[in-house]
Design a protein around this motif. Sequence first.
Motif, PDB file in Angstrom:
ATOM      1  N   UNK A  74       0.831  -1.203   0.000  1.00 51.90           N
ATOM      2  CA  UNK A  74       0.000   0.000   0.000  1.00 51.90           C
ATOM      3  C   UNK A  74       0.865   1.253   0.000  1.00 51.90           C
ATOM      4  N   UNK A  75       0.506   2.220  -0.825  1.00 49.48           N
ATOM      5  CA  UNK A  75       1.177   3.519  -0.838  1.00 49.48           C
ATOM      6  C   UNK A  75       0.390   4.470   0.054  1.00 49.48           C
ATOM      7  N   UNK A  76       1.057   5.013   1.064  1.00 50.28           N
ATOM      8  CA  UNK A  76       0.426   5.913   2.024  1.00 50.28           C
ATOM      9  C   UNK A  76       0.863   7.338   1.702  1.00 50.28           C
ATOM     10  N   UNK A  77      -0.084   8.177   1.284  1.00 50.10           N
ATOM     11  CA  UNK A  77       0.197   9.566   0.948  1.00 50.10           C
ATOM     12  C   UNK A  77      -0.353  10.462   2.053  1.00 50.10           C
ATOM     13  N   UNK A  78       0.486  11.374   2.552  1.00 47.11           N
ATOM     14  CA  UNK A  78       0.112  12.199   3.697  1.00 47.11           C
ATOM     15  C   UNK A  78       0.425  13.660   3.414  1.00 47.11           C
ATOM     16  N   UNK A  79      -0.532  14.534   3.704  1.00 43.13           N
ATOM     17  CA  UNK A  79      -0.293  15.972   3.673  1.00 43.13           C
ATOM     18  C   UNK A  79      -1.034  16.588   4.850  1.00 43.13           C
ATOM     19  N   UNK A  80      -0.313  17.202   5.741  1.00 44.33           N
ATOM     20  CA  UNK A  80      -0.913  17.779   6.937  1.00 44.33           C
ATOM     21  C   UNK A  80       0.156  18.379   7.810  1.00 44.33           C
ATOM     22  N   UNK A  81      -0.198  18.784   9.019  1.00 40.74           N
ATOM     23  CA  UNK A  81       0.792  19.352   9.930  1.00 40.74           C
ATOM     24  C   UNK A  81       1.870  18.331  10.277  1.00 40.74           C
ATOM     25  N   UNK A  82       3.039  18.829  10.612  1.00 40.46           N
ATOM     26  CA  UNK A  82       4.189  17.971  10.870  1.00 40.46           C
ATOM     27  C   UNK A  82       3.905  16.859  11.885  1.00 40.46           C
ATOM     28  N   UNK A  83       3.254  17.140  13.021  1.00 38.77           N
ATOM     29  CA  UNK A  83       2.997  16.059  13.979  1.00 38.77           C
ATOM     30  C   UNK A  83       2.122  14.949  13.409  1.00 38.77           C
ATOM     31  N   UNK A  84       1.178  15.293  12.543  1.00 38.89           N
ATOM     32  CA  UNK A  84       0.351  14.262  11.917  1.00 38.89           C
ATOM     33  C   UNK A  84       1.195  13.390  11.011  1.00 38.89           C
ATOM     34  N   UNK A  85       2.069  13.990  10.223  1.00 33.40           N
ATOM     35  CA  UNK A  85       2.941  13.220   9.350  1.00 33.40           C
ATOM     36  C   UNK A  85       3.878  12.332  10.163  1.00 33.40           C
ATOM     37  N   UNK A  86       4.372  12.858  11.292  1.00 30.44           N
ATOM     38  CA  UNK A  86       5.240  12.066  12.158  1.00 30.44           C
ATOM     39  C   UNK A  86       4.498  10.869  12.732  1.00 30.44           C
ATOM     40  N   UNK A  87       3.232  11.081  13.105  1.00 33.49           N
ATOM     41  CA  UNK A  87       2.446   9.982  13.663  1.00 33.49           C
ATOM     42  C   UNK A  87       2.211   8.895  12.628  1.00 33.49           C
TER      43      UNK A  87
END
Length: 356
Positions: A232-245
Amino acid sequence: MPRIRTVVLVAGVALLTRRAMRRRIDASPLWPLPALAEPVSGQPRSRALRLRVARHESVADGVVQLRLTGERLPAWQPGAHLDLVLPSGLVRQYSLCGDPEDSSSYTVATRLIPAEQGGRGGSREVHEELREGVEVEVRGPRNRFPLADAPSYVFVAGGIGITPILPMLRAVEAAGADWRLLYGGRSRASMPFLEEVEKLGGPAGERVTVVAQDEDGLPDPAAFLADSAPGTAVHVCGPEPLMDAVAAALPADCTLHLERFAPRAVTDGDTAFEVELRRSGRTVAVPADSTVLAAVRAELPDTAYSCAQGFCGTCQQRVLEGEIDHRDELLTDAERDGSMLICVSRARGERIVLDM
């Protein structure tokens, strides 16, 4: 161990391993996420276009959408962004959220960031001055957050971070791919394109999970990712803490694709170092809590700079000796081999030599 691929918003592809941070999502001033900012215009890296604002409309609390029209506009793919040169000369970068098949217009959206929340005037200028009929200079498109080729997809969006992901959702849905979305924000009223996103998820909502903080608390990326299939490819765009989580919870055999909206600047773990300015015959000290740009300008006040955030490229300098900790959001891998943006990047050791 999961394979982590971080896609940052610069020209070219950079691969790196993210370190999971321990900040809480609700402590972040970037929730909901502001648009990536570049305070003033730097060196153009693509040809400029003059487009007209054909539509200026509110699409959520504090969020406006602009439709910019022209003729035979350059093509783009989901994940791409534009540089908008505002009437004041400020430059802001916004993800394209319209239809890639439409060659007559580009669509972007931006959230208003008040000064007390760190806004520096660009988003207010977009909201108040880019009215219908106004012409605006545009550079791009460029894409550092492309949609991966994968058997299945998981998308995680925080606040205005839905903008680059929305065209991806349309694309994977049209292709019949397997996908899921976790979309979080302060409130449902503050979340742009929520109605379209929920429609894409189907009548039962099995593919879209909406988490409004005022109703549901914070999103739980670990729980959402737990049953992701291998590949699965997980694409994330959001605040830094969300990306870290998301990075910390990434399952094995999944790939992570991130779009960062700010560079890593000075941090508590940084140390002091020296910079030799070879052509000037000077050596300057860079304190742990300052930047190369500040130290150099103290000796050479005419040193060119612009955004001071690693986006515009104005302060790029040739590196003659030393290893660089690159923190910009612009240079390609080839450009980083022998140069640096002195506004944000630092030495990895005790000394570097610049061709200045």
